[in-house]
Scaffold this active site. Structure first.
Site, PDB file in Angstrom:
ATOM      1  N   ASP A   1      43.730  41.727  44.765  1.00  0.00           N
ATOM      2  CA  ASP A   1      45.023  41.863  44.088  1.00  0.00           C
ATOM      3  C   ASP A   1      45.718  43.164  44.503  1.00  0.00           C
ATOM      4  OD1 ASP A   1      47.047  41.240  42.307  1.00  0.00           O
ATOM      5  OD2 ASP A   1      45.709  40.883  40.619  1.00  0.00           O
TER       6      ASP A   1
ATOM      7  N   ASP B   1      52.137  34.152  39.346  1.00  0.00           N
ATOM      8  CA  ASP B   1      51.490  34.231  38.029  1.00  0.00           C
ATOM      9  C   ASP B   1      52.083  33.196  37.076  1.00  0.00           C
ATOM     10  OD1 ASP B   1      49.671  36.163  38.559  1.00  0.00           O
ATOM     11  OD2 ASP B   1      50.832  37.819  37.728  1.00  0.00           O
TER      12      ASP B   1
END
Ligand code: DGJ
Length: 745
Positions: A458, A525
Site C-alpha cells: 500500500d 477503496d
C-alpha cells in the site's frame, strides 16, 4: 562513438500496425506514419513515402519545413514543446544531435530496413560533443509501440536536466481527446475535450501515479467509442511524477509523455546518465482495440499471472484495525467454506498500529495484539488450503513510530520542518541507503518467519515537498520511485513465487511501470458495484481483468452507504480478479449459499473471464452498461448487461454483442449463478423458465428474486448479434444479467 551514419528509413509492422521511421541525414528519428498497417515497401517506395510527408512551409515562417521527431528541438526550427530541456548553467540549452548508429534488432541499418516487430536503437551525440543519446523504439508483437531515451553527459561540467519527453505525431483528423480524472473512491473518471491549438498538459506532482492520473491520453477522430473511430493513445509507464500532453502547433499534432522532474532533481555530472520511463503508444479502431494492445503486452510479460487467479478474501472492510485472533481465524474458516483460496491480513498487525495515527514504519508483529505472533492464523489459513497474504506500506512512517523517533532524518522533507501530514503520515526516504536496507530487512525477516504467499503493498499519501534531508532538501521523488521499483525487484528475486499487489489509497498506483514489478492492482477503496461498473470499465483500458482486484463487499457499501443485492455485487465483481471483503459472520445462510454459488461460477468460468478479449459496447443509454469477454478463438463469451438506473424508455433498446465470429452461430443463454435480478421481465427469446426442473410463470419472476431459475435461450448468428441485436429484459436499477454464449454446431 563511430562516425556519422548517412541515415536509415525503417518500417516496422505488427498486428495490423505500421510504424514508418525516418532517421535519414543524421537527424534524430521522426515518425512518418503510425497507424494502420501499410504494404511492404521497396527502399525506393519508402524514400518516396518519406519525401511525400514533407509539408510545404507556411507563410512568414521558417524556410525549411518543420520536422518534429521523437525528441523535437529548436535546432530544426521547431518552436513547439521541446523534447529535451536543460543546460550547462545556461549553455548548451539547444543541442543539435547527429545520429551515429541506427540498429534494428541489433543489426546496423544503412538505407532501408523493415521487420515484423522489432527494436530500433539510435545513438546520437550533439555537435558540441557534450551529450549522448540512446533512443529506443520498439513495436511489440501485439502492435503496441514503446519508446524511451537515455541521456548521458560526456562533458566535465554538470548538466541540469529539466525535462526529457517523447512525442508521437498524430494526424490532423484526430481532434477529440479522452483522458482521465478521478479521486480517492472514484478512480479513472473519463473526460473528453477538443484538441485545440496549444497544449493539453496533464501534470502529476503527487509522487505516485495518482487517483486522478491522466492514465492514458487518447486522441481520435470525432465521436470515437469502444468500437469505432481511429484512436492514437499514449501512456507514461512511471509511478512517480509524470506528465502526458497533446499539442497542436501550426500544422503538427503530437501526443507524448515523460517523467516530470522537480527543480534540480536530475543533475548529470561527467559520465552520468538519465533514463526516461517507457512511453507506450497504442493505435486502434475503437477503444477496445487500443486496450487490447495494452492487454496483449501485459499478458506477454515474463511472469504473467495465470488464469486460475485464487479467489481472495481481504479482511479490511470486515474488521479494519480491530484485530482479534479468534475473529480472524473464524473469518478464515467461513471464507474457506465459501470457496475462498487466498486470505489477506490487512493493516493493523504491526507495532503500535491500532488506528491510523501510529506505528507505520515498524514492521514487527505487534506483541500486544498478537502475543504468539501470526503463526496460529497463518498456519490455520494454510491448513484450510488457502494462501496467506500480508499488508505492508513500506514507504510510509507515522511520526508516532519507533522508526520516526530513531531516524527523523529519514523522513522526506524539502525544508527544516516536515511536510504537511496526510493520513497522519510522512514518507520514508528510500533514496537513503540505510533507510532502504532497514525496511527491506524488516520485510525479509517476516518473509523468513512466515510462509507469505502474497503482499498487499500500500501507499497512502501523496509525496509533498519530498526532499532529502541529508542533502539540504534536494528533490527526491525520482530517486524514491527508482528505489521503490528496486525494492520490489530485490524481494521478488529472493521470493520468486511471492505475488505482490499494488495498492495506493485504493487505485492510485496503476500504471505499466509498477506492473513490471507487481501482479495485481487494487482498483479502488470504493467497492460499491454501482460505481465499480464504471471504474472496472475504464481501468480495463490499460489492464486485462485478471490484474484488477475486484471484491464482493457487504450489502451496504462502506464508502457510499448504498445497499445492493448480492447478485449485483457479484455480477459486477466477477469481471476481475475476484475477492470478498465482508465479515461473513454477519451474512445470512442464504447469502453464504449464494456467495458460494457465485464463487463456484467464477472458478468454472475464470479460464474465459480472465483470458478473453475485453469488449465494451457503445449504446444509446449510458445507464445500460453492456460488456463482456470473448475467448481468443471466439468460440465462447460471457457478457453482462447492467442497469445503473431506471430504464427509460421501457423497454431498453436491443442488446448487441460485438467481438464474435460474424459467420458463426451462437447459443445465447442468460445465466443466474445466484438468483434472478429483481424486477426481471424476461424477453420472449429467452424461452420458458424452469426452476428445479419445473416450469414457472415468467410473471412470477417479477415479484422477487428466485434461485435456481434457468432459461433455454436461443441461437443467433454472430453477425445478427452485432448488427441487429436482441430484445433486452426489463430489470430494476442496479441489477445485472449475465449471458453465456457458445458457438452452436
Ligand atoms: C488503503 C487501502 O486501499 C485499503 O484497502 C486498506 O488496505 C487501507 N489502506 C489500510 O490502511
Amino acid at each position: 562513438m563511430p562516425t556519422e551514419n548517412p541515415g536509415a528509413i525503417l518500417h516496422l509492422t505488427a498486428a495490423g500496425v505500421s510504424v514508418l521511421i525516418d532517421a535519414t541525414d543524421g537527424q534524430l528519428p521522426a515518425i512518418v506514419h503510425w497507424g494502420e498497417q501499410l504494404p511492404a515497401f521497396t527502399a525506393e517506395e519508402a524514400r518516396t513515402m518519406v519525401a511525400a510527408s514533407i509539408p510545404v512551409t507556411g507563410s512568414s515562417t521558417i524556410d525549411i519545413p518543420p520536422r518534429p521527431g521523437l525528441l523535437p528541438g529548436q535546432d530544426s526550427g521547431w518552436l513547439g514543446r521541446p523534447g529535451l530541456r536543460g543546460s550547462f548553467d545556461g549553455m548548451g540549452w539547444s543541442p543539435k544531435f547527429r545520429v551515429h548508429t541506427v540498429t534494428l534488432n541489433g543489426l546496423p541499418v544503412i538505407g532501408f530496413a523493415s521487420a515484423e516487430t522489432g527494436r530500433v536503437l539510435v545513438t546520437a551525440i550533439d555537435d558540441m560533443e557534450r551529450l549522448q543519446l540512446e533512443l529506443t523504439l520498439e513495436l511489440l508483437p501485439g502492435g503496441l509501440m514503446r519508446s524511451r531515451v537515455k541521456l548521458t553527459n560526456v562533458h566535465r561540467s554538470t548538466y541540469a536536466l529539466e525535462d526529457l519527453s517523447l512525442s508521437f505525431p498524430i494526424p490532423a483528423e484526430a481532434t477529440e481527446l479522452l483522458d482521465f480524472a478521478g479521486s480517492h473512491n472514484f478512480e479513472r473518471v473519463p473526460q473528453r475535450g477538443t484538441l485545440r491549438t496549444g497544449t493539453h498538459l496533464r501534470e502529476n506532482r503527487k509522487g505516485r501515479t495518482g487517483s486522478d492520473s491522466a492514465f492514458i491520453l487518447h486522441a481520435g477522430t470525432p465521436g470515437f467509442g469502444f468500437g469505432n473511430g481511429e484512436i492514437w493513445a499514449v501512456h507514461t509507464a512511471w509511478s512517480g511524477n509524470h506528465h502526458h500532453f497533446a499539442e497542436r502547433f501550426f500544422g503538427d499534432q503530437l501526443i507524448g509523455g515523460g517523467e516530470l522532474l522537480l527543480p534540480g532533481e536530475v543533475r548529470l555530472g561527467l559520465g552520468d546518465s538519465y533514463q526516461s520511463p517507457w512511453i507506450y503508444a497504442s493505435y486502434g479502431t475503437g477503444l477496445d482495440a487500443v486496450a487490447r494492445r495494452f492487454h496483449a503486452h501485459v499478458r506477454s510479460r515474463p511472469s504473467p499471472v495465470s488464469a486460475d487467479r485464487p479467489v481472495t478474501l481481504n479482511v479490511w472492510e470486515a474488521f479494519y484495525f480491530d484485530h482479534e485472533e479468534e475473529k480472524l481465524i473464524d473469518l478464515a474458516e467461513r471464507a474457506a467454506l465459501a470457496g475462498v483460496e487466498r486470505y489477506v491480513l490487512d493493516d493493523g498487525w504491526f507495532g503500535s498500529r491500532r488506528d491510523d495515527t501510529s506505528g507505520l514504519g515498524d514492521w514487527v508483529v505487534s506483541p500486544d495484539v498478537w502475543p504468539g505472533g501470526l503463526h496460529l492464523l497463518v498456519d490455520r489459513v494454510h491448513e484450510l488450503g488457502m494462501q496467506f497474504g500480508l499488508w505492508f506500506e513500506p514507504e510510509m512512517v507515522n511520526p508516532d513510530s519507533d522508526l520516526a523517533r530513531d531516524h527523523p532524518e529519514w523522513i522526506m522533507a524539502a525544508r527544516n520542518d516536515w511536510p504537511v501530514e496526510s493520513r497522519n503520515q510522512q514518507v520514508l526516504n528510500l533514496g537513503i541507503p540505510e533507510a532502504y536496507e532497514h525496511v527491506k530487512k524488516q520485510i525479509l525477516a517476516l518473509l523468513a518467519e512466515y510462509k507469505l504467499d502474497y503482499i498487499k503493498w500500500d501507499h497512502n499519501r501523496d509525496l509533498i515537498e519530498a526532499g532529502n534531508q541529508l542533502n539540504g532538501g534536494r528533490p527526491g521523488v525520482h530517486q524514491q520511485t527508482q528505489a521503490f521499483y528496486a525494492l520490489l525487484e530485490e524481494i521478488r528475486l529472493l521470493h520468486p513465487d511471492l505475488e505482490i499487489e499494488s495498492c495506493s489509497s485504493g487505485g492510485a498506483r496503476v500504471d505499466l511501470g509498477v506492473l513490471e514489478h507487481t501482479d495485481r492492482v487494487w482498483v479502488s477503496d470504493n467497492i460499491d458495484p454501482h460505481d465499480r461498473q464504471s471504474m472496472l470499465r475504464w481501468t480495463t483500458q490499460l489492464l486485462p481483468p485478471e490484474y484488477l482486484g475486484s471484491h464482493i463487499a457487504s450489502g451496504r457499501s462502506h464508502t457510499t452507504g448504498r445497499q445492493h443485492d448480492l447478485a449485483f455485487r457479484a455480477g459486477t465483481a466477477v469481471f476481475g480478479h475476484l475477492g470478498v471483503e465482508w465479515d461473513l459472520a454477519t451474512a445470512t445462510q442464504d447469502e453464504l449459499d449464494i456467495l458460494g454459488q457465485w464463487i463456484s461460477f467464477y472458478k468454472r468460468e475464470r479460464g474465459l473471464l480472465l483470458t478473453g478479449n475485453v469488449i465494451r459496447m457503445d449504446g444509446p443509454d449510458s445507464n445500460v452498461v453492456v460488456h463482456g469477454v470473448v475467448s481468443p478463438d471466439r468460440s465462447e463469451a460471457i457478457f453482462a448487461q447492467a442497469a445503473l438506473d431506471s430504464l427509460y424508455p421501457h423497454p431498453a433498446s436491443r442488446l448487441r454483442f460485438r467481438g464474435l465470429d460474424a459467420e458463426a452461430r451462437y447459443h445465447v443463454v442468460p445465466v443466474f449463478p445466484g438468483n434472478t435480478p429483481s424486477g426481471l421481465v424476461p424477453p420472449q427469446w429467452w424461452g420458458q423458465p424452469t426452476a428445479s426442473g419445473a416450469l414457472i410463470e415468467p410473471v412470477a419472476l417479477r415479484a422477487s428474486a428466485h434461485n435456481d431459475v434457468s432459461f433455454p435461450g436461443a441461437v443467433f448468428a454472430g453477425r445478427s448479434l452485432e448488427n441487429v441485436g436482441v430484445a433486452s429484459p426489463r430489470i430494476h436499477p442496479d441489477q445485472v444479467v449475465l449471458y453465456r454464449l457458445s458457438k452452436a454446431a
